[in-house]
Enzyme design. Structure first.
Site, PDB file in Angstrom:
ATOM      1  N   LYS A 147       0.836  -1.201   0.000  1.00 33.69           N
ATOM      2  CA  LYS A 147       0.000   0.000   0.000  1.00 33.69           C
ATOM      3  C   LYS A 147       0.870   1.251   0.000  1.00 33.69           C
ATOM      4  O   LYS A 147       1.918   1.292   0.656  1.00 33.69           O
ATOM      5  CB  LYS A 147      -0.914  -0.024   1.244  1.00 33.69           C
ATOM      6  CG  LYS A 147      -1.943   1.113   1.298  1.00 33.69           C
ATOM      7  CD  LYS A 147      -2.847   0.960   2.517  1.00 33.69           C
ATOM      8  CE  LYS A 147      -3.866   2.104   2.593  1.00 33.69           C
ATOM      9  NZ  LYS A 147      -4.796   1.949   3.723  1.00 33.69           N
ATOM     10  N   SER A 205      -9.820   2.515   2.909  1.00 37.89           N
ATOM     11  CA  SER A 205      -8.882   3.191   2.033  1.00 37.89           C
ATOM     12  C   SER A 205      -7.968   2.231   1.271  1.00 37.89           C
ATOM     13  O   SER A 205      -7.321   2.624   0.311  1.00 37.89           O
ATOM     14  CB  SER A 205      -8.017   4.138   2.869  1.00 37.89           C
ATOM     15  OG  SER A 205      -7.194   3.419   3.786  1.00 37.89           O
ATOM     16  N   SER A 215     -10.419   0.194   7.188  1.00 39.27           N
ATOM     17  CA  SER A 215      -9.824   0.292   5.852  1.00 39.27           C
ATOM     18  C   SER A 215      -9.144  -0.973   5.349  1.00 39.27           C
ATOM     19  O   SER A 215      -8.688  -1.002   4.210  1.00 39.27           O
ATOM     20  CB  SER A 215      -8.820   1.444   5.804  1.00 39.27           C
ATOM     21  OG  SER A 215      -9.489   2.682   5.845  1.00 39.27           O
TER      22      SER A 215
END
Length: 493
Positions: free
Chosen positions: A77, A157, A181
């Site tokens: 990420k 997210s 998330s």
């Protein structure tokens, strides 16, 4: 698409150790899949040369005694700092930022031989539930609704991580979870994601959103893979003052599937008005599956749940406004062009106005407001007190003998991109089942357990006792085996 990319981490590990496949072959298959999947917007910084170098190094030390992740291709990420590789938190304000250091979590993964394929899309500074606030553009869910070609959100997210794992672009990925998330995008894309206990994974080198809530965790194709990844990501780190100095168990070895005698709580407060019947039905079926596996199902009460969302959306923006004050155009990242006569104040203002997107600006403004002199006690202090009450609710339930809590992971299946962007409050409601876990610092896992009428995946959430991720993963493993979820999205990209 190569069959190699469809392998799970456990399968690939065993094949690599036996010499049935090489890391270079696995990595090249993933790189080809990534190049063919630009329509998903999952990978935003591709690192093919670095990946192949890491794969060759892994092949050089392969064998029966190689580390658990030796040669396994992963996506990282964009919130994790990776040395020499762009790490932007999907924000324009960090355009061009390439750290001179490696986050603790990625360091541990790479020390165990993992291969980095590149950086994954996300909501800007992890603020969002649909991956629509990214400076790179939207990430797209590989799943489609029935015969529709309407683009759906992969959740946020960690939307890029979820999309990449679900589409078999990588064998696993890192995510972060501040209010859901990891778990919400996992549920939207039919994969498994676990948020460990706060302090279990080091936050050092992970770009901060809300420091008392942020926690890294793995996103994987099944519970076993999540256990393998989580063990590598955990551990004490003296560079993080909130990191727990606790031994990390062998999570994979704890996956027996035996939950006889375990007590699973069903919180009545999670039965929300307007909850889709499909979610309610899946929740009931999940309880039946665990009961059939030998667990005792009991009704419980978490009375302060109704205040969780308001408390979260005071505390998280307050911490964000403090953390994001460091992005000012002085030392790194973007700096706005200044007019003649502009001073340092104008530089701050223009840089932040240009660099932060609307959602980040909204949360910084809310956070600054609730921390201001006249409102600190009315909002921020009150929210902190509510957080203590929410944590106490869980403590009392666990003290009464409950081993885990079963809830829905999300209030719906994946929704169309653009559908909720005009109404921030509607978007925030996506976190209704997940934020309590962050506020209380508990471990939580999302497991795919079924589909809705249009064929979209639905997830169930299990919440565990603090520091007992092994037990939680084993309960999730039992649920996974009982549900038998094996559906994959049809390839359209």
């Amino acid at each position: 698409m190569s069959e190699l990319t469809k392998m799970k981490i456990g399968e690939a590990r065993d094949a690599l150790r036996k010499g049935e496949v090489t890391s270079v072959e696995l990595t090249e298959a993933c790189l080809s899949a990534i190049d063919a999947a630009d329509a998903l917007g999952a990978f935003v910084h591709k690192t093919p040369d670095l990946a192949l170098d890491m794969a060759r190094a892994a092949d050089a030390k392969r064998g029966p005694d190689a580390p658990s992740l030796n040669g396994i291709p992963l996506g990282i990420k964009d919130l994790f700092c990776t040395k020499g590789v762009a790490s932007q938190a999907a924000s324009k304000i960090l355009d061009g930022f390439k750290p001179e250091y490696e986050s603790t979590v990625t360091t541990q993964l790479f020390e165990r031989g993992a291969v980095m394929l590149g950086k994954l899309n996300m909501d800007e500074f992890a603020m969002g539930s649909s991956n629509e606030t990214s400076t790179y553009g939207n990430a797209v869910n590989p799943w489609r609704k029935g015969n529709s070609d309407e683009a759906l959100t992969p959740g946020g997210s960690s939307g890029g991580s979820a999309a990449a794992v679900a589409a078999d672009l990588c064998l696993g990925a890192t995510g972060t979870d501040t209010g859901g998330s990891i778990r919400q995008p996992a549920a939207f894309t039919g994969i498994t994601g676990i948020k460990p206990t706060y302090g279990r994974c080091s936050r050092w080198g992970i770009i901060a959103f809300a420091s008392s809530l942020d926690q890294a965790g793995p996103m994987a194709k099944d519970v076993r893979d999540a256990a393998i990844l989580l063990e590598a990501m955990c551990g004490h780190d003296p560079k993080d003052s909130t990191s727990a100095d606790l031994a990390v168990p062998d999570f994979e070895a704890m996956l027996t599937g035996d939950i006889k005698g375990k007590t699973i709580g069903i919180p009545r407060e999670y039965r929300m008005d307007g909850m889709p019947e499909e979610i309610e039905t899946l929740w009931s079926q999940g309880a039946d599956m665990l009961r059939d596996a030998g667990a005792r199902i009991v009704d419980i009460s978490l009375p302060h749940t109704r205040y969780a969302l308001p408390a979260y959306y005071v505390i998280a923006p307050a911490e964000a406004s403090s953390n994001l004050a460091r992005y000012d155009g002085v030392r790194y990242g973007r700096r706005a062009k200044l007019a003649q006569g502009d001073g340092i104040t104008e530089m701050y203002e223009k840089t932040r106005a240009e660099g932060f997107g609307p959602e980040v600006q909204r949360r910084v403004m809310v956070g600054t407001y609730v921390l201001s002199a006249g409102f600190y006690d009315a909002y921020y202090n009150r929210a902190r007190k509510v957080r203590t009450l929410i944590k106490r609710d869980f403590e009392e339930v666990f003290a009464d003998g409950v081993d885990a809590i079963l809830t829905p992971a999300t209030p719906s299946a994946a929704f169309p991109l653009g559908m909720e962007m005009d109404d921030p409050v509607q978007m925030y409601l996506n976190d209704v089942f997940t934020v309590t876990v962050n506020l209380a610092g508990l471990p939580g896992i999302s497991v795919p357990a079924g589909t809705d009428a249009t064929g979209l995946p639905l997830g169930l959430q299990l919440i565990g006792r603090p520091w007992e991720e092994g037990d939680l993963l084993n309960t999730a493993y039992a649920l996974e085996r009982a549900s038998g979820f094996v559906a994959k999205p049809d390839r359209w990209w």
